[in-house]
Design a protein around this motif. Structure first.
Motif, short mmCIF file in Angstrom:
data_model
loop_
_atom_site.label_atom_id
_atom_site.label_comp_id
_atom_site.label_asym_id
_atom_site.label_seq_id
_atom_site.Cartn_x
_atom_site.Cartn_y
_atom_site.Cartn_z
N GLN A 1 -29.64 53.65 24.67
CA GLN A 1 -30.32 54.89 25.04
C GLN A 1 -30.19 55.21 26.52
O GLN A 1 -30.23 56.38 26.92
CB GLN A 1 -31.79 54.83 24.63
N SER A 2 -30.03 54.19 27.35
CA SER A 2 -29.90 54.44 28.79
C SER A 2 -28.48 54.81 29.19
O SER A 2 -28.28 55.48 30.21
CB SER A 2 -30.35 53.20 29.57
N GLN B 1 -33.68 44.77 20.61
CA GLN B 1 -34.36 45.64 21.57
C GLN B 1 -33.51 45.84 22.82
O GLN B 1 -33.45 46.94 23.38
CB GLN B 1 -35.71 45.04 21.96
N ASP C 1 -32.27 49.55 23.96
CA ASP C 1 -32.60 50.03 25.31
C ASP C 1 -31.33 50.37 26.09
O ASP C 1 -31.26 51.43 26.75
CB ASP C 1 -33.41 48.99 26.07
#
Length: 232
Positions: free
Chosen positions: A38-39, A31, A35
C-alpha cells in the motif's frame, strides 16, 4: 503506468498454514507485505502475482485471501502456482468478479502499451537427470499452455511490449535453454517474472538477462515482502 511483480504470497486466512516455520524472513510477513504494498503501489499501477497465492485447498477457502488482494492498490494480474490447489476452474474464479483482479490461463490481456500472459510452468531438468513419465506429462502440458498464451498475445500485438508470468524458473541452475525460454525468444518477449524459489542456490538470482529477455525472481521473501518495480 508502473508495473510491479511479486509471487509466493502463501496467504492462509481460512487455513492454519503459517510460514514462519520456514525462518525469520516470514515473521508477521502478511502484515509487512500489505503495508509495503500500500505504501509503494498506487491505484493506477499494475502488480503481477506469479503464483502460490493461497494455501487453501478449495475456492471458498481461498476467497478471504483473494478478497484481501483485491482491496490492495493497483490492477492485479495473477497466474496459478504449484500450491494453488483451489485454482481448479478459471471460469469459477473469474465469476467471483473480484475488483481489480485479472486471472490468466491460456490467454493474455492488453493494458496500455503492454500485453501480459503466462502459465505456471514446471521444473527444468538439471544436467544428467532424467524426467519421470508423469513429470514429463505435466511439463509438456505447460509448454502447450504457454503456446496458447503466446498465440493469444500475437492476435493482439502491434508494437506493445510483452511481459510473461511464470511460477517455476524457466531454466535450470546452469541457465540452459529450455522449451520455455525458446518460446519466449521466438515471440520476442521482453520480460519474464517467476517465483517458486525460497532457498539459496544457483537459481536464486534476482535478475538474469538471457537471449535479450530480462528474467526477474519475485518470491516475496526474496524481495523483503515488497513488490518489485520492473519498468521505469
Amino acid at each position: 503506468m508502473r508495473i510491479f511483480a511479486i509471487s509466493d504470497l502463501h496467504l492462509s486466512t481460512a487455513c492454519d498454514k503459517p510460514m514462519d516455520i520456514f525462518g525469520g524472513a516470514w515473521d508477521n510477513y502478511p502484515q509487512v507485505l500489505l503495508d509495503n504494498w500500500q505504501s509503494i503501489v498506487k491505484k493506477d499501477d499494475i502488480v503481477l502475482v506469479a503464483g502460490d497465492i493461497s494455501w487453501a485447498m478449495k475456492l471458498d477457502e481461498a476467497l478471504p485471501d483473494l478478497q484481501i488482494i483485491s482491496k490492495l492498490n493497483g490492477t492485479k494480474i495473477l497466474i496459478k502456482g504449484n500450491h494453488d490447489y483451489w485454482w481448479s476452474s478459471v471460469s469459477k474464479i473469474r465469476n467471483l468478479n473480484l475488483q481489480g483482479m485479472v486471472f490468466l490461463q491460456n490467454d493474455s490481456i492488453k493494458i496500455g502499451e503492454y500485453i501480459f500472459c503466462g502459465t505456471r510452468g514446471w521444473s527444468v531438468l538439471e544436467p544428467g537427470r532424467v524426467r519421470k513419465d508423469e513429470d514429463k506429462k505435466i511439463y509438456l502440458r505447460e509448454i502447450e499452455r504457454l503456446k496458447l498464451s503466446l498465440a493469444d498475445v500475437e492476435k493482439k500485438r502491434t508494437t506493445e511490449k510483452v511481459i510473461c508470468l511464470a511460477h517455476y524458473p524457466p531454466f535450470n541452475s546452469k541457465k540452459h535453454d529450455s522449451e520455455f525460454t525458446n518460446l519466449y525468444e521466438q515471440h520476442s518477449v521482453d520480460i519474464v517474472v517467476y517465483g517458486h524459489l525460497h532457498g539459496k542456490g544457483g537459481l536464486a538470482m534476482p535478475l538474469v538477462e538471457k537471449g535479450g529477455i530480462k528474467y526477474y525472481l519475485t518470491s516475496t521473501d526474496k524481495l523483503g515482502h515488497k513488490p518489485l518495480l520492473i519498468n521505469e
